[in-house]
Design a protein around this motif. Sequence first.
Motif, PDB file in Angstrom:
ATOM      1  N   LYS A 147       1.034  -1.159   0.107  1.00  0.00           N
ATOM      2  CA  LYS A 147       0.163   0.106  -0.082  1.00  0.00           C
ATOM      3  C   LYS A 147       0.807   1.252   0.085  1.00  0.00           C
ATOM      4  O   LYS A 147       0.847   2.212  -0.764  1.00  0.00           O
ATOM      5  CB  LYS A 147      -0.698  -0.095   1.193  1.00  0.00           C
ATOM      6  CG  LYS A 147      -1.587   1.072   1.476  1.00  0.00           C
ATOM      7  CD  LYS A 147      -2.750   1.110   2.687  1.00  0.00           C
ATOM      8  CE  LYS A 147      -1.588   0.686   3.818  1.00  0.00           C
ATOM      9  NZ  LYS A 147      -2.396   0.922   4.974  1.00  0.00           N
ATOM     10  N   LEU A 179       3.231  -5.436  -8.769  1.00  0.00           N
ATOM     11  CA  LEU A 179       3.201  -4.010  -8.324  1.00  0.00           C
ATOM     12  C   LEU A 179       2.951  -3.021  -9.598  1.00  0.00           C
ATOM     13  O   LEU A 179       2.091  -2.097  -9.365  1.00  0.00           O
ATOM     14  CB  LEU A 179       4.849  -3.745  -7.669  1.00  0.00           C
ATOM     15  CG  LEU A 179       4.823  -2.203  -6.968  1.00  0.00           C
ATOM     16  CD1 LEU A 179       3.638  -1.903  -5.963  1.00  0.00           C
ATOM     17  CD2 LEU A 179       6.160  -1.767  -6.724  1.00  0.00           C
ATOM     18  N   ASP A 180       3.675  -3.262 -10.372  1.00  0.00           N
ATOM     19  CA  ASP A 180       3.444  -2.192 -11.587  1.00  0.00           C
ATOM     20  C   ASP A 180       2.056  -2.225 -12.164  1.00  0.00           C
ATOM     21  O   ASP A 180       1.471  -1.250 -12.348  1.00  0.00           O
ATOM     22  CB  ASP A 180       4.296  -2.579 -12.687  1.00  0.00           C
ATOM     23  CG  ASP A 180       5.810  -2.379 -12.432  1.00  0.00           C
ATOM     24  OD1 ASP A 180       5.854  -1.487 -11.606  1.00  0.00           O
ATOM     25  OD2 ASP A 180       6.746  -2.777 -13.138  1.00  0.00           O
ATOM     26  N   THR A 183       4.056   1.938  -0.846  1.00  0.00           N
ATOM     27  CA  THR A 183       4.593   1.774  -2.357  1.00  0.00           C
ATOM     28  C   THR A 183       3.996   2.245  -3.289  1.00  0.00           C
ATOM     29  O   THR A 183       4.203   3.282  -4.038  1.00  0.00           O
ATOM     30  CB  THR A 183       5.245   0.528  -2.639  1.00  0.00           C
ATOM     31  OG1 THR A 183       6.283   0.134  -1.577  1.00  0.00           O
ATOM     32  CG2 THR A 183       6.092   0.526  -3.955  1.00  0.00           C
ATOM     33  N   ILE A 184       2.522   1.629  -3.564  1.00  0.00           N
ATOM     34  CA  ILE A 184       1.465   2.434  -4.387  1.00  0.00           C
ATOM     35  C   ILE A 184       1.135   3.606  -4.206  1.00  0.00           C
ATOM     36  O   ILE A 184       0.879   4.437  -4.955  1.00  0.00           O
ATOM     37  CB  ILE A 184       0.242   1.094  -4.511  1.00  0.00           C
ATOM     38  CG1 ILE A 184       0.879  -0.074  -4.949  1.00  0.00           C
ATOM     39  CG2 ILE A 184      -0.959   1.866  -5.211  1.00  0.00           C
ATOM     40  CD1 ILE A 184      -0.475  -1.212  -4.943  1.00  0.00           C
ATOM     41  N   ALA A 227      -0.305  -0.731  -9.407  1.00  0.00           N
ATOM     42  CA  ALA A 227       0.057   0.819  -9.334  1.00  0.00           C
ATOM     43  C   ALA A 227      -0.894   1.331 -10.441  1.00  0.00           C
ATOM     44  O   ALA A 227      -1.520   2.441 -10.257  1.00  0.00           O
ATOM     45  CB  ALA A 227       1.529   1.040  -9.251  1.00  0.00           C
ATOM     46  N   ASP A 228      -0.577   0.821 -11.700  1.00  0.00           N
ATOM     47  CA  ASP A 228      -1.472   1.395 -12.746  1.00  0.00           C
ATOM     48  C   ASP A 228      -2.887   1.344 -12.724  1.00  0.00           C
ATOM     49  O   ASP A 228      -3.659   2.141 -13.072  1.00  0.00           O
ATOM     50  CB  ASP A 228      -0.971   0.531 -14.233  1.00  0.00           C
ATOM     51  CG  ASP A 228       0.374   0.560 -14.516  1.00  0.00           C
ATOM     52  OD1 ASP A 228       1.194   1.599 -14.220  1.00  0.00           O
ATOM     53  OD2 ASP A 228       0.998   0.086 -15.537  1.00  0.00           O
ATOM     54  N   ASN A 241      -2.911  -6.819  -5.265  1.00  0.00           N
ATOM     55  CA  ASN A 241      -1.329  -6.587  -5.729  1.00  0.00           C
ATOM     56  C   ASN A 241      -0.610  -7.725  -5.853  1.00  0.00           C
ATOM     57  O   ASN A 241      -0.304  -8.323  -4.979  1.00  0.00           O
ATOM     58  CB  ASN A 241      -0.813  -5.690  -4.636  1.00  0.00           C
ATOM     59  CG  ASN A 241       0.648  -5.377  -5.104  1.00  0.00           C
ATOM     60  OD1 ASN A 241       0.947  -5.441  -6.101  1.00  0.00           O
ATOM     61  ND2 ASN A 241       1.348  -4.760  -4.118  1.00  0.00           N
ATOM     62  N   ILE A 295       3.779   6.074  -5.538  1.00  0.00           N
ATOM     63  CA  ILE A 295       3.686   5.900  -7.106  1.00  0.00           C
ATOM     64  C   ILE A 295       2.636   7.036  -7.411  1.00  0.00           C
ATOM     65  O   ILE A 295       2.659   7.864  -8.162  1.00  0.00           O
ATOM     66  CB  ILE A 295       3.616   4.490  -7.588  1.00  0.00           C
ATOM     67  CG1 ILE A 295       4.764   3.755  -7.333  1.00  0.00           C
ATOM     68  CG2 ILE A 295       3.192   4.699  -9.125  1.00  0.00           C
ATOM     69  CD1 ILE A 295       4.757   2.456  -7.683  1.00  0.00           C
ATOM     70  N   VAL A 296       1.265   6.709  -6.938  1.00  0.00           N
ATOM     71  CA  VAL A 296       0.007   7.669  -7.029  1.00  0.00           C
ATOM     72  C   VAL A 296       0.393   8.940  -7.062  1.00  0.00           C
ATOM     73  O   VAL A 296      -0.078   9.797  -7.751  1.00  0.00           O
ATOM     74  CB  VAL A 296      -1.057   6.940  -6.525  1.00  0.00           C
ATOM     75  CG1 VAL A 296      -2.273   7.934  -6.852  1.00  0.00           C
ATOM     76  CG2 VAL A 296      -1.455   5.634  -7.053  1.00  0.00           C
ATOM     77  N   THR A 350      -3.766   3.939  -9.955  1.00  0.00           N
ATOM     78  CA  THR A 350      -3.627   5.432 -10.628  1.00  0.00           C
ATOM     79  C   THR A 350      -4.949   5.591 -11.541  1.00  0.00           C
ATOM     80  O   THR A 350      -5.339   6.626 -11.672  1.00  0.00           O
ATOM     81  CB  THR A 350      -2.341   5.365 -11.529  1.00  0.00           C
ATOM     82  OG1 THR A 350      -1.355   5.124 -10.436  1.00  0.00           O
ATOM     83  CG2 THR A 350      -2.173   6.727 -12.058  1.00  0.00           C
TER      84      THR A 350
END
Length: 194
Positions: free
Chosen positions: A22, A176-177, A24-25, A180-181, A173, A28-29, A184
């Motif tokens: 969470k 991760l990529d 880390t995401i 996160a996408d 999750n 990124i966001v 977002t």
Amino acid sequence: MTISRGPTGKLVVFSAPSGTGKSTIAKIVLERIPSLAFSVSATTRPMRAGEEEGVHYYFLDKKKFEEKIRDGGFIEHEYFFNNYYGTLLDKTVDAVNSGHHLLFDLDVKGALNLKTLFPLNSLLIFIRPPDMATLRERLLKRESEDADALNVRLERAELELGYVDQFDEVIVNDCLDRAADAVTAKVSEFLSNT
């Protein structure tokens, strides 16, 4: 406190069991969506070197914090490691009324309480692990807890997973990529809807 009828900010809440990615995401966001700011919590713990009032936390003494609890001044609050931590209702209302968008990292009960208070302005996103075995593996890799603490985290995760059907969005999750996408995209869509 009431929400103005003019431009209003939106509130995005992330909840997830510990070890789900969470934080880390969220980082990124926040990098991808500059109009979104991280909500600043209040605490009774002492200010540390390099911290600033209203940037890292709102620092309150225990008496003032407890007065705010009695007066309904928090969306949610917790007491752990001999200190209070909480989300200030007045600061959140001010942000919404001034058109600012905030990101919150709350436990499931805090998230649901925020949704009750701001039903039209909030998006609750639950980030879940692919399965409990993967979550256990991630927590073990951290090497930050003994067996008892690990079991407590896993029990809490089971409890938190019982609330997923009350969230607006659930993102797994497993990568991760990809997660996160997906997060977002959901947040961007929510913020663009007026």
